[in-house]
Motif scaffolding. Sequence first.
Motif, PDB file in Angstrom:
ATOM      1  N   HIS A 171      58.000 -34.125  33.512  1.00  0.00           N
ATOM      2  CA  HIS A 171      57.426 -33.182  34.464  1.00  0.00           C
ATOM      3  C   HIS A 171      57.368 -33.797  35.853  1.00  0.00           C
ATOM      4  CE1 HIS A 171      54.965 -30.229  36.375  1.00  0.00           C
ATOM      5  NE2 HIS A 171      53.954 -31.071  36.527  1.00  0.00           N
ATOM      6  N   ASP A 235      52.961 -29.927  27.925  1.00  0.00           N
ATOM      7  CA  ASP A 235      52.819 -28.520  28.302  1.00  0.00           C
ATOM      8  C   ASP A 235      53.888 -28.041  29.285  1.00  0.00           C
ATOM      9  OD1 ASP A 235      51.846 -29.951  30.526  1.00  0.00           O
ATOM     10  OD2 ASP A 235      50.383 -28.399  31.025  1.00  0.00           O
ATOM     11  N   ARG A 236      54.648 -28.958  29.903  1.00  0.00           N
ATOM     12  CA  ARG A 236      55.665 -28.578  30.874  1.00  0.00           C
ATOM     13  C   ARG A 236      57.074 -28.907  30.372  1.00  0.00           C
ATOM     14  NH1 ARG A 236      53.520 -27.467  35.915  1.00  0.00           N
ATOM     15  NH2 ARG A 236      51.311 -26.973  35.692  1.00  0.00           N
ATOM     16  N   GLN A 261      48.699 -32.376  29.169  1.00  0.00           N
ATOM     17  CA  GLN A 261      48.773 -31.603  30.409  1.00  0.00           C
ATOM     18  C   GLN A 261      49.733 -32.269  31.397  1.00  0.00           C
ATOM     19  OE1 GLN A 261      47.124 -28.538  30.673  1.00  0.00           O
ATOM     20  NE2 GLN A 261      46.811 -29.018  28.499  1.00  0.00           N
ATOM     21  N   ASP A 262      50.438 -31.426  32.166  1.00  0.00           N
ATOM     22  CA  ASP A 262      51.349 -31.906  33.209  1.00  0.00           C
ATOM     23  C   ASP A 262      52.318 -32.945  32.660  1.00  0.00           C
ATOM     24  OD1 ASP A 262      50.155 -30.288  35.210  1.00  0.00           O
ATOM     25  OD2 ASP A 262      48.548 -31.765  35.418  1.00  0.00           O
ATOM     26  N   THR A 263      52.927 -32.610  31.532  1.00  0.00           N
ATOM     27  CA  THR A 263      53.771 -33.553  30.796  1.00  0.00           C
ATOM     28  C   THR A 263      55.003 -32.822  30.276  1.00  0.00           C
ATOM     29  OG1 THR A 263      51.797 -34.773  30.113  1.00  0.00           O
ATOM     30  CG2 THR A 263      53.802 -35.193  28.861  1.00  0.00           C
ATOM     31  N   ARG A 271      53.064 -40.221  29.109  1.00  0.00           N
ATOM     32  CA  ARG A 271      51.624 -40.405  28.857  1.00  0.00           C
ATOM     33  C   ARG A 271      51.440 -41.489  27.803  1.00  0.00           C
ATOM     34  NH1 ARG A 271      50.986 -38.401  33.153  1.00  0.00           N
ATOM     35  NH2 ARG A 271      50.863 -36.168  33.535  1.00  0.00           N
TER      36      ARG A 271
END
Length: 288
Positions: A171, A235-236, A261-263, A271
Amino acid sequence: MTATVPAPALPAPTFTEVGGVRTRFVVQGDGPPLLLLHGIGRSLEDWSANVAPLAAHFRVYALDLIGFGYTDKPDVPYTLGGLARFAAHFLDAVGETRPVVLMGNSLGGAVAQRFAVAYPERTRALVLVNSAGFGREVAAVLRALSVPRLGELLLQPTARNARQTVRSLFHDPRLATEDLVAQALDLSRQPHAARAFLRVLRDLGDWRGVKAAWREELQGRLARQGVPTLILWGDRDVILPARLLEAARKSHPHARTHLFQDTGHVPQLERAETFNRLVLGFLQEVPA
């Protein structure tokens, strides 16, 4: 602060013969066995931020599957079942006879699931990371590559294609470093890499997306087995969209899940610290 993928902390890769196929792998640590399976067109370097932390508790194996990375790419049919058999034969080759935890990203997640169905007695648990096998949806470029002749035309070992491939994994665009692009380009230039890639891709999908027959058969059998399972997603993800996690939850109601999130598509890199903590926490609760 500039974002970076954690520096590789892999032991030096080595090679072994798996049914006559020269196979590249790393191994580190003692304890129960954990086998790491990469995605399509990728290599064991996709676990560079995970091997050492996980090896503090497990004997971790990461390999380049047949047809990928720097493992041999013979002229053979490439199927999901064949990749799962290759994983089993790899474990035989390194003398690993204990039940294993299988952790797979993308294609590797589907291979892990197929392994669990084919070898239930050899499977301790599954960790599925943005895994194929939970729905038809997949990136448009992969659907295009599945089309005969068009795929051969599009899948060229160019810097532009390598950059697009690496960019699609994350992301955060800052993580698509020049080093990762150079590595992806080198992988794509390996003899017969495109042939293996396209054969696997066409076994699993077509221009409409991921084929239903193998997905439904696999999920039905796995649901009955009730293998301890952790399912992780970014999520991305632009390759296998995060909405597939809901399908995974429905087919595996017993599984533990987490949405980063934002991954993007490789949360094990994007992460890494949280990823490793979640995996270790889950595996500590899996019966021996």
